[in-house]
Design a protein around this motif. Structure first.
Motif, PDB file in Angstrom:
ATOM      1  N   ILE A  30      34.800  58.512 -51.159  1.00 20.16           N
ATOM      2  CA  ILE A  30      33.932  57.492 -51.893  1.00 20.16           C
ATOM      3  C   ILE A  30      33.121  57.511 -50.865  1.00 20.16           C
ATOM      4  O   ILE A  30      32.211  57.041 -51.103  1.00 20.16           O
ATOM      5  N   LEU A  31      32.798  58.320 -49.173  1.00 19.95           N
ATOM      6  CA  LEU A  31      31.723  58.133 -48.302  1.00 19.95           C
ATOM      7  C   LEU A  31      31.212  58.901 -49.168  1.00 19.95           C
ATOM      8  O   LEU A  31      29.256  59.139 -48.261  1.00 19.95           O
ATOM      9  N   TRP A  32      31.378  59.506 -49.902  1.00 19.54           N
ATOM     10  CA  TRP A  32      29.817  59.857 -50.619  1.00 19.54           C
ATOM     11  C   TRP A  32      29.318  59.291 -51.406  1.00 19.54           C
ATOM     12  O   TRP A  32      30.176  58.573 -52.779  1.00 19.54           O
ATOM     13  N   PRO A  33      28.541  58.521 -51.133  1.00 23.17           N
ATOM     14  CA  PRO A  33      27.818  56.873 -52.536  1.00 23.17           C
ATOM     15  C   PRO A  33      27.587  57.897 -53.559  1.00 23.17           C
ATOM     16  O   PRO A  33      27.293  59.246 -54.408  1.00 23.17           O
ATOM     17  N   ASP A  34      27.767  56.612 -54.393  1.00 25.54           N
ATOM     18  CA  ASP A  34      27.674  57.181 -55.617  1.00 25.54           C
ATOM     19  C   ASP A  34      26.453  57.846 -56.023  1.00 25.54           C
ATOM     20  O   ASP A  34      26.339  58.463 -57.368  1.00 25.54           O
ATOM     21  N   GLU A  35      25.416  57.070 -56.267  1.00 25.53           N
ATOM     22  CA  GLU A  35      23.768  56.801 -55.944  1.00 25.53           C
ATOM     23  C   GLU A  35      23.115  57.896 -55.677  1.00 25.53           C
ATOM     24  O   GLU A  35      23.162  59.069 -56.539  1.00 25.53           O
ATOM     25  N   PHE A  36      24.270  59.173 -54.614  1.00 25.37           N
ATOM     26  CA  PHE A  36      23.711  60.523 -53.808  1.00 25.37           C
ATOM     27  C   PHE A  36      24.611  61.301 -55.269  1.00 25.37           C
ATOM     28  O   PHE A  36      23.566  61.825 -55.810  1.00 25.37           O
ATOM     29  N   VAL A  37      26.429  61.118 -55.212  1.00 29.12           N
ATOM     30  CA  VAL A  37      26.636  61.910 -56.151  1.00 29.12           C
ATOM     31  C   VAL A  37      25.643  62.061 -57.698  1.00 29.12           C
ATOM     32  O   VAL A  37      26.330  63.167 -58.210  1.00 29.12           O
ATOM     33  N   GLY A  38      25.759  60.981 -58.015  1.00 24.85           N
ATOM     34  CA  GLY A  38      25.246  60.939 -59.619  1.00 24.85           C
ATOM     35  C   GLY A  38      23.794  61.764 -59.403  1.00 24.85           C
ATOM     36  O   GLY A  38      23.600  61.980 -60.713  1.00 24.85           O
ATOM     37  N   ARG A  39      22.812  61.387 -58.304  1.00 25.80           N
ATOM     38  CA  ARG A  39      22.319  62.209 -57.701  1.00 25.80           C
ATOM     39  C   ARG A  39      22.086  64.161 -58.791  1.00 25.80           C
ATOM     40  O   ARG A  39      21.284  64.373 -59.031  1.00 25.80           O
ATOM     41  N   LEU A  40      23.070  64.144 -57.525  1.00 27.43           N
ATOM     42  CA  LEU A  40      23.481  65.524 -58.333  1.00 27.43           C
ATOM     43  C   LEU A  40      24.115  66.012 -59.586  1.00 27.43           C
ATOM     44  O   LEU A  40      23.815  67.079 -60.233  1.00 27.43           O
ATOM     45  N   ALA A  41      25.249  65.176 -60.033  1.00 29.28           N
ATOM     46  CA  ALA A  41      25.318  65.198 -61.570  1.00 29.28           C
ATOM     47  C   ALA A  41      24.376  65.260 -62.443  1.00 29.28           C
ATOM     48  O   ALA A  41      24.367  66.057 -62.917  1.00 29.28           O
ATOM     49  N   ALA A  42      23.368  63.961 -61.832  1.00 31.65           N
ATOM     50  CA  ALA A  42      21.730  64.242 -63.189  1.00 31.65           C
ATOM     51  C   ALA A  42      21.601  65.520 -62.774  1.00 31.65           C
ATOM     52  O   ALA A  42      20.485  66.163 -63.859  1.00 31.65           O
ATOM     53  N   GLY A  43      21.270  66.501 -61.662  1.00 31.67           N
ATOM     54  CA  GLY A  43      20.716  67.515 -61.712  1.00 31.67           C
ATOM     55  C   GLY A  43      21.418  68.740 -62.125  1.00 31.67           C
ATOM     56  O   GLY A  43      20.456  69.730 -61.657  1.00 31.67           O
ATOM     57  N   GLY A  44      21.804  68.534 -62.851  1.00 32.88           N
ATOM     58  CA  GLY A  44      23.407  69.263 -63.725  1.00 32.88           C
ATOM     59  C   GLY A  44      24.256  70.013 -62.586  1.00 32.88           C
ATOM     60  O   GLY A  44      24.363  71.507 -62.749  1.00 32.88           O
ATOM     61  N   ARG A  45      24.903  69.591 -61.888  1.00 33.41           N
ATOM     62  CA  ARG A  45      26.014  69.904 -61.097  1.00 33.41           C
ATOM     63  C   ARG A  45      27.075  69.268 -60.984  1.00 33.41           C
ATOM     64  O   ARG A  45      27.150  68.310 -61.280  1.00 33.41           O
ATOM     65  N   ARG A  46      28.778  70.233 -61.836  1.00 37.68           N
ATOM     66  CA  ARG A  46      29.695  69.343 -62.067  1.00 37.68           C
ATOM     67  C   ARG A  46      29.610  69.140 -60.330  1.00 37.68           C
ATOM     68  O   ARG A  46      30.275  69.915 -59.292  1.00 37.68           O
ATOM     69  N   VAL A  47      30.479  67.503 -59.663  1.00 40.72           N
ATOM     70  CA  VAL A  47      30.612  67.421 -58.821  1.00 40.72           C
ATOM     71  C   VAL A  47      31.755  67.037 -58.868  1.00 40.72           C
ATOM     72  O   VAL A  47      31.915  65.871 -58.940  1.00 40.72           O
ATOM     73  N   VAL A  48      32.457  67.162 -57.383  1.00 41.01           N
ATOM     74  CA  VAL A  48      34.638  66.746 -57.138  1.00 41.01           C
ATOM     75  C   VAL A  48      33.834  66.112 -55.839  1.00 41.01           C
ATOM     76  O   VAL A  48      34.060  66.639 -54.548  1.00 41.01           O
ATOM     77  N   ARG A  49      34.716  64.900 -55.599  1.00 38.91           N
ATOM     78  CA  ARG A  49      34.949  64.417 -54.133  1.00 38.91           C
ATOM     79  C   ARG A  49      36.140  64.013 -54.526  1.00 38.91           C
ATOM     80  O   ARG A  49      37.227  64.026 -55.269  1.00 38.91           O
TER      81      ARG A  49
END
Length: 292
Positions: A30-49
């Motif tokens: 979770i030190l990958w911030p939610d907002e940052f992860v959300g930006r990647l997902a909104a950009g069409g990425r399937r993000v896993v942390r």
């Protein structure tokens, strides 16, 4: 150690381009911030942390009876990929997570669509010895990586003499103080945001002290390849370093100079953490780098 259970979570559609986020030593996913992860997902990425073993909601290990090395921590990356049905992904690693990404790019290039290394040191560059020499006051030999800044050295020397935190409040205050030092001096430090994050880290940890096993793992076996292995990286590589990096200043430039075709991105004001001020710039760079 294959019985260790690793917690992970995914964001975005399964059909989207996969990005695996690898956090640094002793750090929860979770030190990958939610907002940052959300930006990647909104950009069409399937993000896993995910949480490394001995952090967060992943299993903790009795290191005395079942020791492991950083090679085992590296193999957990493969296990996370497999758990999400991924033969390959774009790897984004922070600090020691960047070292893991570099090693996997050398060891299993078919698993790495691209590599992004943030606030990290070069594979095989002797980062551990540089840190030990800095904390013990010994000079760095000619040709060694640059050592950490004085604020970092002073803070971590003080930790050696400090007694363990007595309670939740003291533990969280200590974690905020550490985050402040790692944040650096280039951008305003948001103490309220830091408190919310560290309270969350504290509450979701199965055993907060177990993360110290990562230090023991570092001394349990020689896992990383020689420094000249970086010329074998074939994945398109983006190296990100803050202009106010307090722990590994200048290390990003070394990585970029050794990986064929790598691009160095310097983020104004950024230290060793991922504060909200840099989320948009960093997310846009990673989205561009991972476009297929």
């Amino acid at each position: 150690m294959q019985n260790v259970s690793i917690w992970s979570e995914g964001f975005g559609a399964e059909a989207d381009v996969p990005v695996l986020l690898i956090m640094g030593s002793m750090s929860q996913g979770i030190l990958w911030p939610d907002e940052f992860v959300g930006r990647l997902a909104a950009g069409g990425r399937r993000v896993v942390r995910y949480d490394h073993r001995d952090t967060g909601m992943s299993d903790t290990v009795d290191f005395a009876t079942a020791p492991y090395t950083w090679n085992d921590i590296k193999n957990d990356v493969y296990r996370v990929l497999e758990a999400h049905g991924l033969d390959s992904a774009h790897l984004v690693g922070h600090s020691a997570g960047g070292l893991l990404g570099q090693l996997i790019a050398v060891e299993a290039p078919e698993r790495v669509r691209s590599l992004t290394v943030i606030a990290s040191s070069p594979l095989g560059g002797g980062e551990g010895q540089v840190l030990v020499r800095a904390l013990t006051g010994r000079p760095q030999p000619e040709g060694a990586l640059p050592g950490p800044g004085p604020e970092f050295v002073e803070f971590f020397r003080s930790l050696v003499c400090a007694p363990p935190a007595r309670d939740r409040r003291a533990a969280i205050e200590g974690m905020i103080a550490e985050q402040r030092v790692l944040h650096g001096t280039g951008l305003p430090f948001d103490e309220d945001a830091a408190r919310r994050l560290q309270e969350r880290v504290y509450e979701r940890a199965r055993d907060l002290s177990a993360a110290a096993n990562h230090r023991l793992a570092a001394g349990a076996g020689p896992d990383f390849e020689p420094v000249d292995a970086l010329h074998r990286v074939r994945a398109p590589t983006l190296v990100v370093e803050g202009t106010h990096e307090p722990v590994k200043p200048g290390h990003g430039a070394v990585i970029a100079g050794r990986v064929p075709g790598a691009r160095l991105m310097r983020v104004a004001g950024m230290g060793h953490t991922l504060p909200s001020q840099i989320h948009q710039e960093l997310a846009e760079a990673i989205l561009a780098h991972t476009a297929e």
